[in-house]
Design an enzyme around this catalytic site. Structure first.
Site, PDB file in Angstrom:
ATOM      1  N   GLN A  60       0.835  -1.210   0.000  1.00 39.14           N
ATOM      2  CA  GLN A  60       0.000   0.000   0.000  1.00 39.14           C
ATOM      3  C   GLN A  60       0.868   1.258   0.000  1.00 39.14           C
ATOM      4  OE1 GLN A  60      -2.248   1.573   3.427  1.00 39.14           O
ATOM      5  NE2 GLN A  60      -4.079   1.071   2.256  1.00 39.14           N
ATOM      6  N   CYS A  91      -7.178   6.341   5.428  1.00 40.45           N
ATOM      7  CA  CYS A  91      -6.569   6.671   6.722  1.00 40.45           C
ATOM      8  C   CYS A  91      -7.107   8.002   7.249  1.00 40.45           C
ATOM      9  CB  CYS A  91      -5.047   6.722   6.594  1.00 40.45           C
ATOM     10  SG  CYS A  91      -4.269   6.964   8.197  1.00 40.45           S
ATOM     11  N   LYS A 131      -8.237   1.346  -1.289  1.00 38.38           N
ATOM     12  CA  LYS A 131      -8.883   1.049  -0.011  1.00 38.38           C
ATOM     13  C   LYS A 131      -9.548   2.327   0.470  1.00 38.38           C
ATOM     14  CE  LYS A 131      -7.984  -0.991   4.539  1.00 38.38           C
ATOM     15  NZ  LYS A 131      -7.912   0.157   5.442  1.00 38.38           N
TER      16      LYS A 131
HETATM   17  C1  LIG Z   1      -2.721  -0.044  14.187  1.00 37.37           C
HETATM   18  C2  LIG Z   1      -3.476   0.172  12.892  1.00 37.37           C
HETATM   19  C3  LIG Z   1      -2.794   0.623  11.778  1.00 37.37           C
HETATM   20  C4  LIG Z   1      -3.467   0.815  10.566  1.00 37.37           C
HETATM   21  N1  LIG Z   1      -2.756   1.204   9.455  1.00 37.37           N
HETATM   22  C5  LIG Z   1      -3.386   1.247   8.253  1.00 37.37           C
HETATM   23  C6  LIG Z   1      -2.647   1.462   7.042  1.00 37.37           C
HETATM   24  O1  LIG Z   1      -1.409   1.570   7.041  1.00 37.37           O
HETATM   25  N2  LIG Z   1      -3.366   1.543   5.884  1.00 37.37           N
HETATM   26  C7  LIG Z   1      -4.734   1.376   5.835  1.00 37.37           C
HETATM   27  O2  LIG Z   1      -5.329   1.446   4.752  1.00 37.37           O
HETATM   28  N3  LIG Z   1      -5.421   1.145   6.955  1.00 37.37           N
HETATM   29  C8  LIG Z   1      -4.791   1.056   8.146  1.00 37.37           C
HETATM   30  N4  LIG Z   1      -5.512   0.738   9.265  1.00 37.37           N
HETATM   31  C9  LIG Z   1      -6.945   0.438   9.136  1.00 37.37           C
HETATM   32  C10 LIG Z   1      -7.187  -1.064   8.984  1.00 37.37           C
HETATM   33  O3  LIG Z   1      -6.534  -1.606   7.850  1.00 37.37           O
HETATM   34  C11 LIG Z   1      -8.694  -1.377   8.881  1.00 37.37           C
HETATM   35  O4  LIG Z   1      -9.233  -0.735   7.757  1.00 37.37           O
HETATM   36  C12 LIG Z   1      -9.470  -0.918  10.132  1.00 37.37           C
HETATM   37  O5  LIG Z   1      -8.746  -1.195  11.314  1.00 37.37           O
HETATM   38  C13 LIG Z   1     -10.833  -1.623  10.227  1.00 37.37           C
HETATM   39  O6  LIG Z   1     -10.693  -3.019  10.203  1.00 37.37           O
HETATM   40  P1  LIG Z   1     -10.770  -3.942  11.536  1.00 37.37           P
HETATM   41  O7  LIG Z   1     -12.102  -3.676  12.182  1.00 37.37           O
HETATM   42  O8  LIG Z   1     -10.636  -5.362  10.999  1.00 37.37           O
HETATM   43  O9  LIG Z   1      -9.650  -3.531  12.430  1.00 37.37           O
HETATM   44  C14 LIG Z   1      -4.870   0.572  10.486  1.00 37.37           C
HETATM   45  C15 LIG Z   1      -5.543   0.142  11.621  1.00 37.37           C
HETATM   46  C16 LIG Z   1      -4.883  -0.081  12.818  1.00 37.37           C
HETATM   47  C17 LIG Z   1      -5.640  -0.580  14.007  1.00 37.37           C
END
Ligand SMILES: Cc1cc2nc3c(=O)[nH]c(=O)nc-3n(C[C@H](O)[C@H](O)[C@H](O)COP(=O)(O)O)c2cc1C
Length: 319
Positions: A60, A91, A131
């Site tokens: 990404q 993000c 995304k």
């Molecule tokens: C610690 C952390 C770091 C994340 N870093 C990114 C990232 O680098 N790029 C991205 O698109 N989303 C990032 N996200 C979002 C997750 O990929 C995901 O979209 C979001 O947490 C919802 O999914 P979940 O309910 O399965 O956690 C991050 C989330 C967390 C908790």
């Protein structure tokens, strides 16, 4: 099923562990800055390194300048050659959105489309995905945003069912994800609040999505994908948990050097959260307190041994 990108978490070491256990079809590596890649920042380029066992992987990239994004994508392809490139349009963190990166792109579909178009032109046959969230503050932005991204050349869409304004509050809106899946003409992955392996099937059924992206559910639980695949939801035996944590710690140190043990603390604390363990263990909070202060691999080994002995001496109660 895919491992969702997470900054500071879905690095090479963690992706290798997920792969070794099995069940994930694709792993998304954490976001990297297009500006830093183009400046040939060694550390950032190093973040895109991976080992063969991680394939297929998607790298990404975040940014807001179409030409810089395109150049960065070409560099990443040349440097690491992942199976796919993904654009971060979700993000919510101020550091990104204040530069019009991440979810801010959902406020300007024509800029977002330009980024997709230029990046696609730069990477040729390599699949390009985006995304996204539901929108910046309007939860229905995705309805026009998805067709615009597809028209520009996006070949896979993943959507987290929250707006940027929500950040991580409320819940991921699986009903809207279902609508998005109906709108999308390219493969579509659902994301958000699939915290337990058994919810994968529920989410797929509810949304009709082609697959799911798992983020927080996989932290401290690299078994998530195997369990969802096998529909087997028993807690991971303590012995196996300890062995995988040690293996993860060693891979982490291999990637970051001796001092890597300090940044491994964040992983180790996830491994010992009660909902990840699947067992109520008296005194676990104090034990976690010790784990997040580890200074060396030997200290971690000692604590894990202590944990294993303690766990076998008490009756574990499934949560
Ligand atoms: C610690 C952390 C770091 C994340 N870093 C990114 C990232 O680098 N790029 C991205 O698109 N989303 C990032 N996200 C979002 C997750 O990929 C995901 O979209 C979001 O947490 C919802 O999914 P979940 O309910 O399965 O956690 C991050 C989330 C967390 C908790």
């Amino acid at each position: 099923m895919a491992l969702s990108p997470m900054a500071d978490m879905t690095d090479s070491a963690f992706c290798q562990v997920v792969r070794e256990i099995g069940g994930a079809h694709i792993v998304f590596r954490e976001m990297v800055s297009s500006e830093a890649i183009v400046r040939e920042n060694e550390k950032t380029l190093g973040m895109t390194d991976f080992v063969e066992a991680e394939r297929p992987i998607v790298q990404q990239i975040f940014g807001a300048d179409p030409m810089v994004m395109a150049k960065a994508a070409a560099s990443v392809m040349e440097h690491a050659g992942p199976e796919g490139i993904d654009i971060n349009m979700g993000c919510p963190v101020y550091k990104l959105t204040s530069n019009f990166n991440g979810a801010a792109l959902m406020k300007d579909p024509s800029l977002a489309a330009k980024i997709v178009k230029e990046m696609k032109a730069a990477i040729g046959d390599t699949p390009l995905s985006v995304k996204i969230r539901l929108g910046w503050d309007d939860p229905d932005t995705f309805k026009t945003f998805i067709p615009a991204m597809e028209k520009a050349g996006a070949e896979l869409i993943t959507m987290h069912g929250r707006t940027k304004a929500q950040a991580y509050s409320g819940t991921s809106d699986w009903d809207r994800i279902k609508i998005a899946k109906e709108i999308a003409t390219v493969p579509f992955l659902a994301n958000g609040d699939i915290h337990e392996p058994k919810q994968v099937h529920e989410a797929l059924e509810h949304t009709g999505a082609d697959g799911v992206l798992i983020a927080r559910g996989a932290l401290g639980n690299p078994w998530f994908f195997q369990k969802a695949r096998d529909k087997e939801y028993d807690p991971v035996p303590v012995k196996e948990r300890v062995a995988v944590i040690l293996d993860h710690a060693k891979k982490h140190i291999e990637q970051y050097g001796e001092r890597g043990i300090v940044t491994f603390r964040k992983h180790v604390s996830w491994y010992f959260k009660t909902n990840k363990l699947g067992y109520e263990i008296p005194g676990i909070k104090e034990f976690r307190g010790k784990l997040v202060r580890i200074q060396s691999l030997e200290e971690l080994e000692g604590l894990l041994k202590e944990f294993e002995e303690y766990a076998s001496s008490i009756d574990l109660i499934k949560t």
